[in-house]
Structure formats: C-alpha cells, structure tokens
Design an enzyme around this catalytic site. Structure first.
Site, PDB file in Angstrom:
ATOM      1  N   GLY A   1      49.486  38.937  45.473  1.00 15.74           N
ATOM      2  CA  GLY A   1      49.995  37.975  44.500  1.00 15.74           C
ATOM      3  C   GLY A   1      51.351  38.398  43.966  1.00 15.74           C
ATOM      4  O   GLY A   1      51.577  39.581  43.697  1.00 15.74           O
TER       5      GLY A   1
ATOM      6  N   ARG B   1      65.121  45.659  44.515  1.00 19.82           N
ATOM      7  CA  ARG B   1      66.522  46.023  44.262  1.00 19.82           C
ATOM      8  C   ARG B   1      66.660  47.522  44.056  1.00 19.82           C
ATOM      9  O   ARG B   1      67.578  48.166  44.605  1.00 19.82           O
ATOM     10  CB  ARG B   1      67.028  45.269  43.040  1.00 19.82           C
ATOM     11  CG  ARG B   1      68.427  45.657  42.558  1.00 19.82           C
ATOM     12  CD  ARG B   1      68.787  44.850  41.310  1.00 19.82           C
ATOM     13  NE  ARG B   1      70.107  45.183  40.804  1.00 19.82           N
ATOM     14  CZ  ARG B   1      70.361  46.158  39.929  1.00 19.82           C
ATOM     15  NH1 ARG B   1      69.349  46.909  39.491  1.00 19.82           N
ATOM     16  NH2 ARG B   1      71.594  46.375  39.502  1.00 19.82           N
TER      17      ARG B   1
ATOM     18  N   ARG C   1      48.851  36.750  52.579  1.00 17.64           N
ATOM     19  CA  ARG C   1      47.616  37.462  52.895  1.00 17.64           C
ATOM     20  C   ARG C   1      47.578  37.668  54.410  1.00 17.64           C
ATOM     21  O   ARG C   1      48.092  36.850  55.167  1.00 17.64           O
ATOM     22  CB  ARG C   1      46.393  36.641  52.460  1.00 17.64           C
ATOM     23  CG  ARG C   1      46.445  36.165  51.006  1.00 17.64           C
ATOM     24  CD  ARG C   1      46.276  37.287  50.014  1.00 17.64           C
ATOM     25  NE  ARG C   1      46.280  36.811  48.635  1.00 17.64           N
ATOM     26  CZ  ARG C   1      46.223  37.606  47.578  1.00 17.64           C
ATOM     27  NH1 ARG C   1      46.165  38.911  47.728  1.00 17.64           N
ATOM     28  NH2 ARG C   1      46.228  37.089  46.355  1.00 17.64           N
ATOM     29  N   CYS C   2      46.978  38.745  54.849  1.00 12.23           N
ATOM     30  CA  CYS C   2      46.963  39.028  56.287  1.00 12.23           C
ATOM     31  C   CYS C   2      45.635  39.639  56.704  1.00 12.23           C
ATOM     32  O   CYS C   2      45.389  40.827  56.488  1.00 12.23           O
ATOM     33  CB  CYS C   2      48.114  39.965  56.654  1.00 12.23           C
ATOM     34  SG  CYS C   2      48.264  40.271  58.425  1.00 12.23           S
TER      35      CYS C   2
ATOM     36  N   ASP D   1      45.957  46.082  44.501  1.00 16.13           N
ATOM     37  CA  ASP D   1      44.912  46.871  45.144  1.00 16.13           C
ATOM     38  C   ASP D   1      44.872  46.678  46.660  1.00 16.13           C
ATOM     39  O   ASP D   1      44.823  47.640  47.430  1.00 16.13           O
ATOM     40  CB  ASP D   1      43.557  46.504  44.528  1.00 16.13           C
ATOM     41  CG  ASP D   1      42.409  47.268  45.161  1.00 16.13           C
ATOM     42  OD1 ASP D   1      41.713  46.684  46.019  1.00 16.13           O
ATOM     43  OD2 ASP D   1      42.211  48.439  44.812  1.00 16.13           O
TER      44      ASP D   1
ATOM     45  N   THR E   1      51.482  43.805  39.938  1.00 15.37           N
ATOM     46  CA  THR E   1      50.451  42.789  39.752  1.00 15.37           C
ATOM     47  C   THR E   1      50.343  42.457  38.275  1.00 15.37           C
ATOM     48  O   THR E   1      50.381  43.361  37.433  1.00 15.37           O
ATOM     49  CB  THR E   1      49.075  43.261  40.267  1.00 15.37           C
ATOM     50  OG1 THR E   1      48.057  42.364  39.794  1.00 15.37           O
ATOM     51  CG2 THR E   1      48.742  44.663  39.785  1.00 15.37           C
TER      52      THR E   1
ATOM     53  N   ASP F   1      47.782  41.556  36.726  1.00 18.33           N
ATOM     54  CA  ASP F   1      46.450  41.868  36.204  1.00 18.33           C
ATOM     55  C   ASP F   1      46.361  43.231  35.525  1.00 18.33           C
ATOM     56  O   ASP F   1      45.399  43.498  34.799  1.00 18.33           O
ATOM     57  CB  ASP F   1      45.415  41.805  37.326  1.00 18.33           C
ATOM     58  CG  ASP F   1      45.163  40.378  37.797  1.00 18.33           C
ATOM     59  OD1 ASP F   1      45.308  39.465  36.982  1.00 18.33           O
ATOM     60  OD2 ASP F   1      44.821  40.201  38.987  1.00 18.33           O
TER      61      ASP F   1
ATOM     62  N   ASP G   1      45.583  46.059  36.753  1.00 23.42           N
ATOM     63  CA  ASP G   1      44.281  46.602  37.142  1.00 23.42           C
ATOM     64  C   ASP G   1      44.355  47.747  38.143  1.00 23.42           C
ATOM     65  O   ASP G   1      43.385  48.021  38.857  1.00 23.42           O
ATOM     66  CB  ASP G   1      43.393  45.494  37.706  1.00 23.42           C
ATOM     67  CG  ASP G   1      43.986  44.850  38.954  1.00 23.42           C
ATOM     68  OD1 ASP G   1      45.166  45.100  39.262  1.00 23.42           O
ATOM     69  OD2 ASP G   1      43.272  44.079  39.629  1.00 23.42           O
TER      70      ASP G   1
ATOM     71  N   ARG H   1      47.897  26.793  19.363  1.00 21.46           N
ATOM     72  CA  ARG H   1      47.373  26.975  18.003  1.00 21.46           C
ATOM     73  C   ARG H   1      47.957  25.933  17.046  1.00 21.46           C
ATOM     74  O   ARG H   1      47.274  25.460  16.128  1.00 21.46           O
ATOM     75  CB  ARG H   1      47.654  28.388  17.485  1.00 21.46           C
ATOM     76  CG  ARG H   1      46.992  28.657  16.135  1.00 21.46           C
ATOM     77  CD  ARG H   1      47.204  30.081  15.676  1.00 21.46           C
ATOM     78  NE  ARG H   1      46.387  31.042  16.403  1.00 21.46           N
ATOM     79  CZ  ARG H   1      45.106  31.256  16.158  1.00 21.46           C
ATOM     80  NH1 ARG H   1      44.466  30.552  15.233  1.00 21.46           N
ATOM     81  NH2 ARG H   1      44.432  32.165  16.838  1.00 21.46           N
TER      82      ARG H   1
ATOM     83  N   GLY I   1      42.503  36.777  35.575  1.00 20.39           N
ATOM     84  CA  GLY I   1      41.794  38.037  35.427  1.00 20.39           C
ATOM     85  C   GLY I   1      40.398  37.927  36.002  1.00 20.39           C
ATOM     86  O   GLY I   1      39.419  37.827  35.275  1.00 20.39           O
ATOM     87  N   ARG I   2      40.318  37.925  37.338  1.00 22.42           N
ATOM     88  CA  ARG I   2      39.021  37.760  37.988  1.00 22.42           C
ATOM     89  C   ARG I   2      38.141  38.995  37.782  1.00 22.42           C
ATOM     90  O   ARG I   2      36.957  38.887  37.514  1.00 22.42           O
ATOM     91  CB  ARG I   2      39.217  37.489  39.482  1.00 22.42           C
ATOM     92  CG  ARG I   2      37.920  37.170  40.230  1.00 22.42           C
ATOM     93  CD  ARG I   2      38.190  36.638  41.619  1.00 22.42           C
ATOM     94  NE  ARG I   2      38.796  35.321  41.623  1.00 22.42           N
ATOM     95  CZ  ARG I   2      40.068  35.074  41.927  1.00 22.42           C
ATOM     96  NH1 ARG I   2      40.872  36.071  42.262  1.00 22.42           N
ATOM     97  NH2 ARG I   2      40.553  33.854  41.900  1.00 22.42           N
TER      98      ARG I   2
ATOM     99  N   HIS J   1      39.723  25.391  12.762  1.00 23.58           N
ATOM    100  CA  HIS J   1      40.310  25.524  14.109  1.00 23.58           C
ATOM    101  C   HIS J   1      40.176  26.968  14.562  1.00 23.58           C
ATOM    102  O   HIS J   1      40.173  27.894  13.751  1.00 23.58           O
ATOM    103  CB  HIS J   1      41.781  25.091  14.112  1.00 23.58           C
ATOM    104  CG  HIS J   1      42.694  26.067  13.415  1.00 23.58           C
ATOM    105  ND1 HIS J   1      42.866  26.077  12.044  1.00 23.58           N
ATOM    106  CD2 HIS J   1      43.467  27.076  13.899  1.00 23.58           C
ATOM    107  CE1 HIS J   1      43.711  27.041  11.711  1.00 23.58           C
ATOM    108  NE2 HIS J   1      44.091  27.660  12.817  1.00 23.58           N
TER     109      HIS J   1
ATOM    110  N   GLU K   1      39.221  34.428  33.556  1.00 19.44           N
ATOM    111  CA  GLU K   1      38.568  33.588  34.556  1.00 19.44           C
ATOM    112  C   GLU K   1      37.384  34.271  35.226  1.00 19.44           C
ATOM    113  O   GLU K   1      36.471  33.614  35.730  1.00 19.44           O
ATOM    114  CB  GLU K   1      39.579  33.168  35.624  1.00 19.44           C
ATOM    115  CG  GLU K   1      40.175  34.336  36.402  1.00 19.44           C
ATOM    116  CD  GLU K   1      41.234  33.908  37.406  1.00 19.44           C
ATOM    117  OE1 GLU K   1      41.382  32.703  37.635  1.00 19.44           O
ATOM    118  OE2 GLU K   1      41.910  34.809  37.955  1.00 19.44           O
TER     119      GLU K   1
ATOM    120  N   GLN L   1      51.246  31.791  34.886  1.00 18.26           N
ATOM    121  CA  GLN L   1      51.260  33.170  34.389  1.00 18.26           C
ATOM    122  C   GLN L   1      51.970  34.123  35.335  1.00 18.26           C
ATOM    123  O   GLN L   1      52.387  35.209  34.932  1.00 18.26           O
ATOM    124  CB  GLN L   1      49.822  33.652  34.168  1.00 18.26           C
ATOM    125  CG  GLN L   1      49.085  32.900  33.080  1.00 18.26           C
ATOM    126  CD  GLN L   1      47.578  33.085  33.173  1.00 18.26           C
ATOM    127  OE1 GLN L   1      47.037  34.052  32.664  1.00 18.26           O
ATOM    128  NE2 GLN L   1      46.899  32.164  33.838  1.00 18.26           N
TER     129      GLN L   1
END
Length: 319
Positions: free
Chosen positions: A11, A21, A72-73, A103, A125, A127, A129, A154, A170-171, A215, A222, A251
C-alpha cells in the site's frame, strides 16, 4: 558496492517519494549508481528498471503516493519468482536493494536476502504496524488527514445532536484509530488489539445524555467491525440515531507532513549506508528519535503492539 536499486511495494504511503529521493541522492552523493524499479516486485520480475540521476527524483519530496508505483505480486511469493527477480537485478549489475513498504514488502526483502541478495527494508505504511520502529513513513500524515475529518464531522455532530461513527483504516493494527481518536476527543475508540464491550459504549452515551451532551464521536478501526455494524448494535440496544462516515483510501493520500518527510529522508539515507557497509537483511527504524536497524527476520517474527496506556488515557479523558 557500486550499484543499488530501490522499489516501493504494498500500500502506498505519504512520504514514500521522500524516501526514494533520499535513497537516490544519498547513493549518488557517495558515488554509487542507482536504479529505480517501477511497479514493486512485479516490475522487478518484469525488468522495469532504469538508471536514475539527480533529476529523476526532483520535485517529488512533497508529493503523496509513490512515483515508482506499487503492485501486489503473487508470483514473487514463489521461489521461482524470487529467482527471476534476482536475475533481473544481475542483468543491470545491481548489488543491493532498498525496499520501501510494509510487512509483505519486508517478507520479500527477507526472501531475496536468503537467496544471497542483500536487501534493506524501509518501513513505509500508514498503519504504523512494523515492529522495530516507533513510527512508519506515512503514519503521521494519515493521522492528520483523519483528525481533519474528525474535527469537521464533530461540527456537524454538535449541530444536529447526533452520534457519529467514523471508520478508519487498520485491519490488524489500531494505531490510526487510537491516536486520532485521542487527538480528536472521541468518546469511544475501538481497536483490534483490545476487545470492546458494546455495553460500555452504551453506558458512555447514556452518561453523556444525562449531563446534557447529545453528540458523540466513536472511532472504529476497520479490523474490529464496520461502522455500520456498530451503528446497528447501538440502534438495537438504545435506539440511538447514528451516522457513519467511512474515510477509506483518502487516508493514504495527500502531501506528507514535515515529520514524514524528515523521517523518510533519514531512513532512506541510512538504508543506503547499510548497503555501503555490506549489510543486508536489515530493516531501519526510529526509536526515541534515533535511527536504528534490526534483522528483517527478527522484525517479521515479532508482533506489533499498541500503547494501551493511550487507550486508558482516552477513556479517562472522555468521561
């Protein structure tokens, strides 16, 4: 080492261009030839390789995405695909490779290293992670994108006295939800690393209603559940009328923040230094503002974790 290559994989993340660079210009500064590989590991297998000069990476430090593209490969996951990639690298006389990604990208770099071809991984990434580093390239920019959305939502939530559920990426990692939720004053934050109790969320909403606040903002990663699922549960339990906003791939985009540009520059430059030192199978990172490096195999064997103290703090501050 006289010739090195650089590719981006997985991603895309804001700051990848800044890292590319840094790799190119750091290498050229030290007299190395640099080759850009377009299209990730797929492009590597197909030989989409060209020699870069200083101008090849001009005016990209501020751009989101990756000028080298990404893909992707599945073929590269096989030994045959990996050996094809190495043959392509040898055709151009490339002796070392910098891989910028997450990863899956690191797994590819580790595979090439096992075949005797030295690679250095640069964590890119949103994430955040990747073990072995406190921050990954793109995370800060993604946070700023999310917090901008939370602030705007808001305003509407307050105007219409509604509860909004904001679903973020954020899987398997909850850093984006956790950090943006804390920064945005979310009343509830749901992350994959912590089991949530829908009744606790209900109690928070009820307490807010009792003190006259009508409120709320709920941030959900996710990987926990979809915003729609949480909305339905709240509707069934207390009949609350919610609105769901799924931020999605916005995002990943946008001009990288100062933090991400500087981080990418530092990590990219260090990756080149490691190859010049004859070190492969390493992954660079940042710990307490110091650039570090670890074995890629060690990084892949570790499990990402979030700072649970931030989650506790968010609950304390959103009473």
């Amino acid at each position: 080492m006289k010739k090195i290559g650089v590719l981006t994989s997985g991603g895309d993340a804001p700051g990848m261009n800044a890292a590319v660079r840094a790799v190119v210009r750091k290498a050229i500064y030290h007299g190395l030839e640099v080759y850009g590989i377009t299209g990730g590991y797929t492009g590597l297998i197909n030989g989409n390789i060209e020699k870069f000069d200083l101008g090849s990476v001009g005016d990209i430090i501020h751009r989101g995405g990756t000028m080298l593209l990404s893909a992707r490969c599945e073929e590269f996951k096989t030994k045959e695909g990996q050996l094809k990639a190495i043959e392509q690298l040898k055709k151009f006389g490339i002796e070392g490779l910098v891989v910028i990604g997450g990863d899956g990208s690191f797994q590819g770099a580790n595979a090439l290293t096992k075949h005797g071809f030295p690679c250095v991984g640069v964590p890119g990434t949103i994430d955040n992670d990747i073990p072995g580093t406190q921050f990954t390239i793109g995370f800060d920019t993604a946070l700023n994108t999310v917090i901008d959305a939370i602030d705007k939502i808001r305003d509407t939530a307050q105007s219409h006295e509604r509860t909004f559920i904001i679903e973020v990426m954020g899987r398997n990692a909850g850093d984006i939800a956790l950090w943006s939720g804390l920064a945005g004053g979310a009343e509830s934050i749901l992350i994959p690393e912590d089991d949530y109790d829908i009744n606790e969320i209900v109690d928070r909403l009820k307490n807010s209603y009792k003190r006259g606040k009508k409120h709320s903002i709920i941030v959900v990663a996710e990987g926990v559940a979809s915003g729609s699922e949480i909305s339905k549960q709240l509707k069934d339990l207390i009949g609350v009328d919610t609105r769901v906003s799924i931020l999605g791939h916005m995002q990943r985009g946008g001009s990288p923040t100062v933090f991400d540009r500087v981080l990418a520059s530092r990590l990219g430059a260090r990756a080149v230094e490691l190859l010049m030192e004859g070190k492969g199978g390493r992954a660079v990172g940042i710990i307490n503002n110091e650039i570090v490096d670890n074995e890629i195999a060690t990084i892949l064997a570790e499990k990402h974790s979030v700072d649970k103290n931030l989650l506790v703090l968010s609950k304390e501050l959103s009473i």
